[in-house]
Design a protein around this motif. Structure first.
Motif: not given
Lengths: 237, 311
Positions: B148-157
Motif C-alpha cells: 500500500l505504501g508503494i501504491a501511495a508512492a506511485l499515485l502521483g505518477n
C-alpha cells in the motif's frame, strides 16, 4: 487549497469518534443541567425570578468552561494523534503541500470541531429553556454571545494545544498542560485581567466580554504564528 | 571514487557536499550522490550509516546543515513543491491510517496530490491490492501495508521513486514479490528509483548502480557492473588428483592456487576457463565442478564498510 486540506482532515477522522467527542461536551453539560433543574427547579426558578433565561445561561456557563478547556485539549490531541499513530508526518510532508497547509489543516479541524460543539450547546440550551417552559421571547443576543465569545477567548489555548500536540509524538505533556489549564481556569475570578486563563470566563459573564474575546483572538493568532514557525523549521522524523 | 562519464547537470538527482550535523556530530558528511535517469540506484550502508538521514534531506523532511540537493536540474530548497509533485517516497516504515480502508488511505494522498480518481485503481492494481482495498488497513499483513505504501508512492505518477528499506521486515515471499515489483517499474513506467538497504544481496539483484555509505561518508559510487568487475571473478575447479592437476596448471603458466581438492584461478576470462577445462580433461582428470566464487563480492563490501555479515 484550504478547502482541500480540510476535506482531507475530515476524511481522516472517519470512524475516529472525534465528532462524538465534540458532541459529548455539550450533551454532558446540558445533561447535568437537566439533573440540576430536575432536582431544584423551584429553588432555581425563584432564585432567578423573572429572568429565567439569564439564570439558565449562567448555570450552563459555569459547566461549559471546564468542558471547553478539557475538550479543546482532547480534540487537538486526537486530531494530531491520527498522524502520530499512522507515522504519517513524513509521508504528508514529502507530498507537494506546504508546512503551513499541513499545520493549518490540523488547526482548522480542531477549530471546526469545537465550533460544532459550541453550536450544539447553543441549540441544546435553547431546547432546554423552551422545554422548561421559559418565555418564548428568547434572548438571542445573550445566547449567541455566550456560545461563541468563550470560544474566541479560548483561541490561545486551542493554538497552544494544537502546537504541542503536533510537534510532540507523546501526548502526555500536551494533555497535562491542557488539564492544568482547565484547573487554572476555575480560579478565573481570582485572576488579574491580563491572565488568558480567565478570558473565557470573562467572555461569559463580565461587562467586558467583547474585550476578552478580542484579546483571545489576538493572542490566539500570535500563538498560532509562533507554533507554525516552530513546526516549519522542525526536522521530521 | 570513480565517476561515470556524464556531464554535470544532466543527473536526475544530484547532491553536492550534503552534510547533516545532529548535536555537533556529522551523521552525513559531504555526500555527492549522482543518479541518472532510469537508474535503479542501490544506496547501501550498515544500519546507522546515515542512509535514512540522507533520504530525509532528499525529500525536504530535514534541512541539510551544509550542501544542497538538485532534482530534475532544480534546487530542492527553492523548488520543493514543484519537485515533490514528481517524487514518490516510502521512508523507513509505511505510513497508514489503520482505521481507514486501503482506498481511503490512497484517497487522502490523492486529494493532496490533486490527481484524477482513476489513479487509485491503477496504483492498487500495480501492487495487486484490489481485492483488499475495501478493508481497514489495520488488518493488513506487513507485506500488504508495504505494498500500500508503494501504491501511495506511485499515485502521483512520479519520475523519481525513493524507497527506504522497502523489504524491511518482510518474509521471503514478500521480499521476492517486492523485488519483482521494483524491478518491473523502470521498464514499464520510466521511473528512476533510489533504493536503500543494509543488505548487499538485496540490492545486487535489483540495482544498476550502487552507492555505499559508511559513517556518514559516501565511500563508493559506480555501476553494479564495475563493482562486480572489481571482484575479478575467481574460478574454482574441483577435480580428481588435484595435486597433479595443480602442478600442470602452474607449468602452463596459470596462477592457480590449491586448497585440498580445489584449485582456484583468479581473474579468468571465459576462454581461459575453457582451455583449463580442456587441458584437465585431456590429462585424464575428472572435472566435478567449475564454479565462480561469488563470496568475493561480499568480501569487497566487507572491506569497504568494515562490518561483518550484513552491511
Amino acid at each position: 487549497m484550504i478547502g482541500r486540506m480540510l476535506s482531507v482532515e475530515l476524511l481522516k477522522i472517519r470512524r475516529k469518534l472525534l465528532w462524538m467527542l465534540a458532541a459529548l461536551g455539550p450533551v454532558g453539560v446540558i445533561g447535568l443541567q437537566a439533573v440540576n433543574y430536575g432536582l431544584r427547579y423551584d429553588y432555581l426558578m425563584k432564585l432567578y425570578g423573572d429572568s429565567p433565561w439569564e439564570g439558565l445561561l449562567q448555570q450552563v456557563g459555569s459547566l461549559m468552561l471546564p468542558a471547553l478547556f478539557i475538550g479543546l485539549a482532547l480534540v487537538a490531541s486526537m486530531s494530531a494523534g491520527i498522524e502520530h499513530q499512522a507515522g504519517a508526518w513524513k509521508q504528508l510532508l514529502a507530498l507537494p503541500v506546504t508546512r503551513l497547509q499541513v499545520f493549518g489543516g490540523k488547526v482548522m479541524l480542531s477549530l471546526l470541531l469545537l465550533l460544532a460543539s459550541c453550536t450544539l450547546l447553543l441549540l441544546l440550551t435553547l431546547g432546554m429553556g423552551l422545554l422548561l417552559g421559559f418565555d418564548p421571547q428568547v434572548p438571542w443576543a445573550e445566547i449567541v454571545r455566550q456560545s461563541y465569545l468563550p470560544y474566541l477567548a479560548a483561541l490561545p489555548f486551542i493554538a497552544l494545544q494544537s502546537w504541542l500536540s503536533i510537534v510532540m509524538a507523546n501526548q502526555a505533556l500536551p494533555l497535562t498542560v491542557g488539564t492544568l489549564g482547565m484547573v487554572l481556569s476555575m480560579f478565573s475570578l481570582l485572576m488579574p485581567a491580563w491572565m488568558p486563563w480567565g478570558w473565557p470566563d470573562r467572555a461569559v459573564r463580565s461587562a467586558d466580554a467583547l474585550q476578552a474575546a478580542g484579546s483571545g483572538l489576538a493572542l490566539g493568532v500570535l500563538v498560532l504564528l509562533i507554533g507554525y514557525a516552530h513546526f516549519a523549521r522542525k526536522d521530521v522524523s | 571514487m570513480k565517476m561515470m562519464k556524464q556531464a554535470s547537470g544532466s543527473w536526475l538527482l544530484e547532491t553536492k557536499g550534503l552534510t547533516k550535523k545532529l548535536g555537533g556530530k556529522a551523521v552525513v558528511r559531504d555526500v555527492d550522490l549522482r543518479i541518472g535517469e532510469g537508474d535503479i540506484y542501490g544506496f547501501l550502508g550498515p544500519n546507522g550509516a546515515g542512509k535514512t538521514t540522507t533520504i530525509r534531506m532528499l525529500l525536504g523532511l530535514a534541512k541539510p546543515t551544509r550542501g544542497g540537493v538538485t532534482v530534475f536540474g532544480k534546487s530542492l530548497a527553492a523548488n520543493r513543491m514543484e519537485i515533490l509533485r514528481h517524487v514518490g517516497s516510502l521512508v523507513e516504515y509505511p505510513s497508514y491510517y489503520g482505521h481507514l480502508t486501503g482506498t481511503e488511505n490512497l484517497e487522502v494522498i490523492r486529494r493532496l496530490l490533486d490527481v484524477p480518481k482513476e489513479r487509485i485503481a491503477e496504483a492498487l492494481s500495480i501492487v495487486r491490492l484490489e481485492k483488499d482495498a475495501g478493508r481497514a488497513v489495520k488488518g493488513y499483513s506487513l507485506g500488504m501495508k508495504q505494498r500500500l505504501g508503494i501504491a501511495a508512492a506511485l499515485l502521483g505518477n512520479p519520475r523519481l521513486l525513493i524507497l527506504d528499506e522497502p523489504t524491511n521486515g518482510l518474509d521471503p515471499a514478500g521480499i521476492q514479490e517486492m523485488r519483482e515489483l521494483i524491478k518491473s517499474l523502470p521498464g514499464q513506467r520510466g521511473v528512476t528509483i533510489l533504493l536503500s538497504s543494509h543488505l548487499l544481496s538485496e540490492v545486487e539483484l535489483m540495482a544498476t548502480k550502487v552507492g555505499i555509505i559508511r559513517s556518514g561518508s559516501l565511500i563508493y559510487q559506480d555501476s553494479i557492473a564495475s563493482l562486480k568487475a572489481r571482484t575479478a571473478g575467481r574460478i574454482r575447479f574441483s577435480v580428481s588428483e588435484p595435486e597433479d592437476a595443480w602442478k600442470r596448471l602452474l607449468e602452463l603458466g596459470f596462477e592457480a592456487e590449491r586448497d585440498q581438492s580445489r584449485l582456484t584461478v583468479g581473474g579468468a576470462a571465459d576462454r581461459t576457463v575453457a582451455s583449463i577445462v580442456a587441458e584437465l580433461v585431456r590429462r585424464g582428470h575428472s572435472v566435478y565442478r567449475v564454479e565462480e566464487e561469488r563470496s568475493s563480492l561480499e568480501s569487497v563490501f566487507l572491506e569497504m564498510t568494515g562490518t561483518g555479515g550484513s552491511l
